[in-house]
Design a protein around this motif. Structure first.
Motif, mmCIF file in Angstrom:
data_model
loop_
_atom_site.group_PDB
_atom_site.id
_atom_site.type_symbol
_atom_site.label_atom_id
_atom_site.label_comp_id
_atom_site.label_asym_id
_atom_site.label_seq_id
_atom_site.Cartn_x
_atom_site.Cartn_y
_atom_site.Cartn_z
ATOM 1 N N VAL A 55 35.133 23.518 29.167
ATOM 2 C CA VAL A 55 36.142 23.909 30.427
ATOM 3 C C VAL A 55 34.986 24.402 31.395
ATOM 4 O O VAL A 55 34.403 25.400 31.330
ATOM 5 N N ARG A 56 34.816 23.559 32.482
ATOM 6 C CA ARG A 56 33.883 23.852 33.617
ATOM 7 C C ARG A 56 34.231 25.042 34.363
ATOM 8 O O ARG A 56 35.224 25.459 34.391
ATOM 9 N N THR A 57 33.261 25.213 35.158
ATOM 10 C CA THR A 57 33.405 26.453 36.129
ATOM 11 C C THR A 57 34.312 26.259 37.017
ATOM 12 O O THR A 57 34.479 24.988 37.627
ATOM 13 N N PRO A 58 35.513 27.043 37.293
ATOM 14 C CA PRO A 58 36.787 26.907 37.990
ATOM 15 C C PRO A 58 36.262 26.298 39.472
ATOM 16 O O PRO A 58 35.555 27.061 40.111
ATOM 17 N N LYS A 59 36.997 25.171 39.794
ATOM 18 C CA LYS A 59 36.690 24.655 41.265
ATOM 19 C C LYS A 59 37.674 25.337 42.322
ATOM 20 O O LYS A 59 37.359 25.459 43.404
ATOM 21 N N ARG A 60 38.893 26.137 41.639
ATOM 22 C CA ARG A 60 39.682 26.797 42.422
ATOM 23 C C ARG A 60 39.422 28.203 42.335
ATOM 24 O O ARG A 60 40.510 29.015 42.480
ATOM 25 N N TRP A 61 38.310 28.774 42.487
ATOM 26 C CA TRP A 61 37.931 30.267 42.386
ATOM 27 C C TRP A 61 38.601 30.923 43.429
ATOM 28 O O TRP A 61 39.012 32.149 43.232
ATOM 29 N N GLU A 62 38.528 30.297 44.530
ATOM 30 C CA GLU A 62 39.078 31.053 45.634
ATOM 31 C C GLU A 62 40.312 31.469 45.523
ATOM 32 O O GLU A 62 40.787 32.414 46.124
ATOM 33 N N ARG A 63 41.274 30.502 45.001
ATOM 34 C CA ARG A 63 42.540 30.827 44.796
ATOM 35 C C ARG A 63 42.776 31.997 43.833
ATOM 36 O O ARG A 63 43.530 32.812 44.167
ATOM 37 N N MET A 64 41.708 31.941 42.825
ATOM 38 C CA MET A 64 41.840 32.903 41.587
ATOM 39 C C MET A 64 41.681 34.477 42.418
ATOM 40 O O MET A 64 42.142 35.229 41.915
ATOM 41 N N VAL A 65 40.510 34.395 43.249
ATOM 42 C CA VAL A 65 40.089 35.586 44.126
ATOM 43 C C VAL A 65 41.403 36.174 44.865
ATOM 44 O O VAL A 65 41.676 37.240 45.079
ATOM 45 N N LYS A 66 42.209 35.234 45.523
ATOM 46 C CA LYS A 66 43.361 35.621 46.156
ATOM 47 C C LYS A 66 44.476 36.207 45.586
ATOM 48 O O LYS A 66 44.927 37.170 45.680
ATOM 49 N N ALA A 119 44.031 37.541 42.455
ATOM 50 C CA ALA A 119 43.453 38.946 42.002
ATOM 51 C C ALA A 119 43.825 39.997 43.317
ATOM 52 O O ALA A 119 44.002 41.171 42.846
ATOM 53 N N GLY A 120 43.089 39.517 44.382
ATOM 54 C CA GLY A 120 43.624 40.213 45.559
ATOM 55 C C GLY A 120 44.917 40.871 45.809
ATOM 56 O O GLY A 120 45.173 42.011 46.218
ATOM 57 N N GLU A 121 45.865 39.992 45.440
ATOM 58 C CA GLU A 121 47.179 40.316 45.482
ATOM 59 C C GLU A 121 47.745 41.552 44.449
ATOM 60 O O GLU A 121 48.751 42.027 44.753
ATOM 61 N N HIS A 122 47.101 41.430 43.369
ATOM 62 C CA HIS A 122 47.216 42.502 42.526
ATOM 63 C C HIS A 122 46.386 43.808 42.911
ATOM 64 O O HIS A 122 46.420 44.420 41.789
ATOM 65 N N GLY A 123 45.785 43.758 43.830
ATOM 66 C CA GLY A 123 44.882 45.029 44.060
ATOM 67 C C GLY A 123 43.536 45.059 43.519
ATOM 68 O O GLY A 123 42.852 45.991 43.157
ATOM 69 N N PHE A 124 42.978 43.804 42.968
ATOM 70 C CA PHE A 124 41.556 43.705 42.397
ATOM 71 C C PHE A 124 40.774 42.820 43.019
ATOM 72 O O PHE A 124 41.034 41.669 43.413
ATOM 73 N N GLU A 125 39.606 43.217 42.940
ATOM 74 C CA GLU A 125 38.507 42.539 44.001
ATOM 75 C C GLU A 125 37.716 41.481 43.005
ATOM 76 O O GLU A 125 36.835 42.168 42.276
ATOM 77 N N LEU A 126 37.913 40.396 43.088
ATOM 78 C CA LEU A 126 36.927 39.579 42.195
ATOM 79 C C LEU A 126 35.457 38.946 43.213
ATOM 80 O O LEU A 126 35.991 38.774 44.349
ATOM 81 N N PRO A 127 34.614 38.751 42.549
ATOM 82 C CA PRO A 127 33.368 38.380 43.364
ATOM 83 C C PRO A 127 33.669 37.062 44.044
ATOM 84 O O PRO A 127 34.413 36.037 43.483
ATOM 85 N N GLY A 128 32.690 36.569 44.931
ATOM 86 C CA GLY A 128 32.946 35.482 45.783
ATOM 87 C C GLY A 128 32.466 34.166 44.908
ATOM 88 O O GLY A 128 33.114 33.088 45.428
ATOM 89 N N SER A 129 31.815 34.194 43.935
ATOM 90 C CA SER A 129 31.434 33.169 43.070
ATOM 91 C C SER A 129 31.913 33.314 41.639
ATOM 92 O O SER A 129 32.161 34.533 41.107
ATOM 93 N N PRO A 130 32.374 32.185 40.908
ATOM 94 C CA PRO A 130 32.999 32.350 39.413
ATOM 95 C C PRO A 130 32.007 33.299 38.708
ATOM 96 O O PRO A 130 30.949 33.335 38.402
ATOM 97 N N ASP A 131 32.744 34.433 38.158
ATOM 98 C CA ASP A 131 32.225 35.327 37.095
ATOM 99 C C ASP A 131 33.135 35.671 36.062
ATOM 100 O O ASP A 131 34.367 36.362 36.213
ATOM 101 N N SER A 132 33.031 35.030 34.822
ATOM 102 C CA SER A 132 33.919 35.424 33.846
ATOM 103 C C SER A 132 34.235 36.761 33.234
ATOM 104 O O SER A 132 35.311 37.093 33.035
ATOM 105 N N THR A 133 33.052 37.408 33.529
ATOM 106 C CA THR A 133 33.267 38.915 33.069
ATOM 107 C C THR A 133 34.157 39.656 34.039
ATOM 108 O O THR A 133 35.060 40.443 33.417
#
Length: 502
Positions: free
Chosen positions: A282-293, A295-309
């Motif tokens: 399962v490759r590194t997500p190509k739509r990470w930006e959408r995942m970041v968005k 998470a942001g709507e839930h008040g959580f900040e994800l890093p700019g590049s894919p980070d599974s942890t």
């Protein structure tokens, strides 16, 4: 056949017809060829030793843990305590290749479909049931040839050492997820099938300990806590009575975590012996930006590049904060990660790995009765163990990887289509009733809602203006189409008159 009036047919027969048509529409074979059946008639007994060095491990306390109705038993497990607070775990996988030879008519059918297709009314087995549920299945109290993956697990869940070899095994207890989990979780006494085998209870407790250690270490490395709602119809005779949600439990985690570990050991074993292999990635997500968005709507900040942890930290927080909506958040993240796929890998090559499991070395090897990729891997393993050349060229593996990916996708679509039709059958007598629902999707393609009281999703055809994912609303069931699996709702804007039979 008139699908619009289903009162004249049993639900099971309707779903069987829908499933067979869906198989054909997706290019899958619902039936075995005459050549395959003739070949099957010549196979009368389980495979026996042919003089190759095989260990006799029939006295170990092997047991199978599976669904209540499972008959194709692919693996057995056992565990024992070792010095230094370590645990030895062994996974025995059915030696299907011993009876299903590459290029045979039975193998051609399995290669075409690549997987067993599980639909509510009918199972389309990758291999004939005479094999998958009997002669190549690790059935209770039967001696069977197997491939054993042996692992020593450290106190922290790390893999200390491993080995793979061929062995003769015997299943001492056919156990179920529900029965074992209820006992491990302290809800029920020890199952009778466990109690009658001296030492088995201790082995299962050690297996539980090892699995939890493996799981905890994977999650520390970023394995994702994803949880979606998977429903299976409950039949009363030939009629659908309910939809039951599949629940995770401690017994399922034993098998899940042991299989992930065994698949990693298998991939590395082949690589160390300079064998090309099939990997599941399962490759590194190509739509990470959408995942970041999101998470942001839930008040959580994800890093700019894919980070599974970091993603796992977000998912863990959300599961604790809002368990009701968490399956829908999980589903959104799974879709954004993208589907898994098979790839062929040369030894020493760096693969994409499995983002969701936070592992790099991963293959499918533990279910050769129901996945063709696992049968391919088994043939590679046996050649590596016996010191023979690889039975597959790299170009063959590349072609098979693409084929297995495509056919698995087709099989998944068949299964989803029949589940939707089953849900439509369950609801067809409830047109006009009102239900509490949660919005699971909102885009230009349409708006989707899931009922709170039943694990059923449908399209919101009217009143979708202004609603968004995660929103709660009251809906009315307007129409169902059993043949297509369509379920249509509209938003209720006036005060509720009746609550229906939620």
């Amino acid at each position: 056949m008139d699908f619009m009036n289903t009162n004249y047919q049993h639900h099971r027969a309707i779903l069987e017809d829908i499933a067979e048509r869906a198989m054909l529409e997706r290019g899958l074979l619902p039936d075995f060829s005459a050549r395959a059946l003739a070949e099957l008639n010549r196979i009368q007994s389980p495979a026996r030793r042919n003089g190759e060095p095989i260990r006799d491990l029939t006295e170990l306390l092997w047991a199978s843990i599976d669904n209540d109705d499972s008959r194709d038993l692919d693996q057995l497990t056992v565990a024992e305590a070792m010095p230094g607070n370590t645990l030895k775990v062994q996974v025995a996988v059915a030696n299907v290749d011993a009876l299903v030879k590459d290029g045979s008519a039975i193998d051609e059918h399995a290669r075409h479909n690549t997987t067993t297709v599980y639909t509510p009314a009918k199972i389309f087995s990758m291999l004939p049931e005479k094999l998958s549920t009997n002669l190549t299945s690790l059935n209770f109290n039967q001696e069977r040839l197997s491939i054993v993956v042996e692992m020593v697990i450290g106190a922290d869940g790390s893999l200390q050492k491993s080995d793979i070899y061929q062995a003769l095994v015997r299943n001492h207890a056919k156990l179920t997820y529900q029965g074992v989990a209820a006992w491990l979780e302290g809800k029920d006494p020890v199952p009778e099938s466990v109690a009658v085998v001296n030492g088995l209870a201790e082995s299962l407790r050690l297996q539980d300990q090892a699995a939890q250690k493996l799981k905890n270490l994977r999650h520390m490395h970023g394995a994702l806590s994803l949880e979606t709602i998977e429903a299976r119809p409950v039949f009363d005779g030939d009629e659908i009575r309910d939809l039951e949600v599949e629940q995770k439990n401690r017994a399922k985690e034993i098998i899940e975590d042991f299989m992930i570990a065994a698949n990693g050991v298998t991939a590395r074993y082949l690589s160390a012996r300079k064998f090309a292999s099939l990997r599941r990635v399962v490759r590194t997500p190509k739509r990470w930006e959408r995942m970041v968005k999101i998470a942001g709507e839930h008040g959580f900040e994800l890093p700019g590049s894919p980070d599974s942890t970091a993603l796992e930290a977000f998912l863990t927080r959300e599961k604790a904060a809002d368990p009701l909506r968490f399956p829908d958040l999980s589903l959104a993240m799974i879709k954004l990660m993208g589907a898994g796929e098979y790839i062929a890998e040369l030894p020493g090559q760096t693969t994409a790995g499995h983002f969701g499991l936070a592992v790099r070395d991963y293959t499918h090897s533990t279910a050769p009765n129901r996945r063709y990729s696992d049968l391919i891997t088994q043939r590679l393993l046996k050649a590596a163990i016996e010191g023979r050349p690889s039975p597959y060229r790299m170009v063959d593996l590349e072609s098979l990887a693409a084929h297995c990916t495509a056919e698995e996708d087709a099989a998944n679509k068949v299964e989803r289509q029949v589940i939707k039709s089953a849900a439509a059958l369950l609801l067809e007598g409830r047109i006009g009733e009102q239900f509490d629902a949660i919005v699971t999707g909102a885009s230009k393609k349409g708006t989707w809602v899931r009922l709170i009281s039943l694990p059923i999703e449908g399209r919101l055809m009217h009143g979708f203006e202004g609603v968004d994912v995660g929103g709660r609303l009251l809906v009315r069931l307007d129409a169902v189409d059993v043949q297509r699996g369509y379920i249509n709702f509209s938003k209720v804007v006036s005060p509720r008159q009746t609550w229906g039979r939620n």
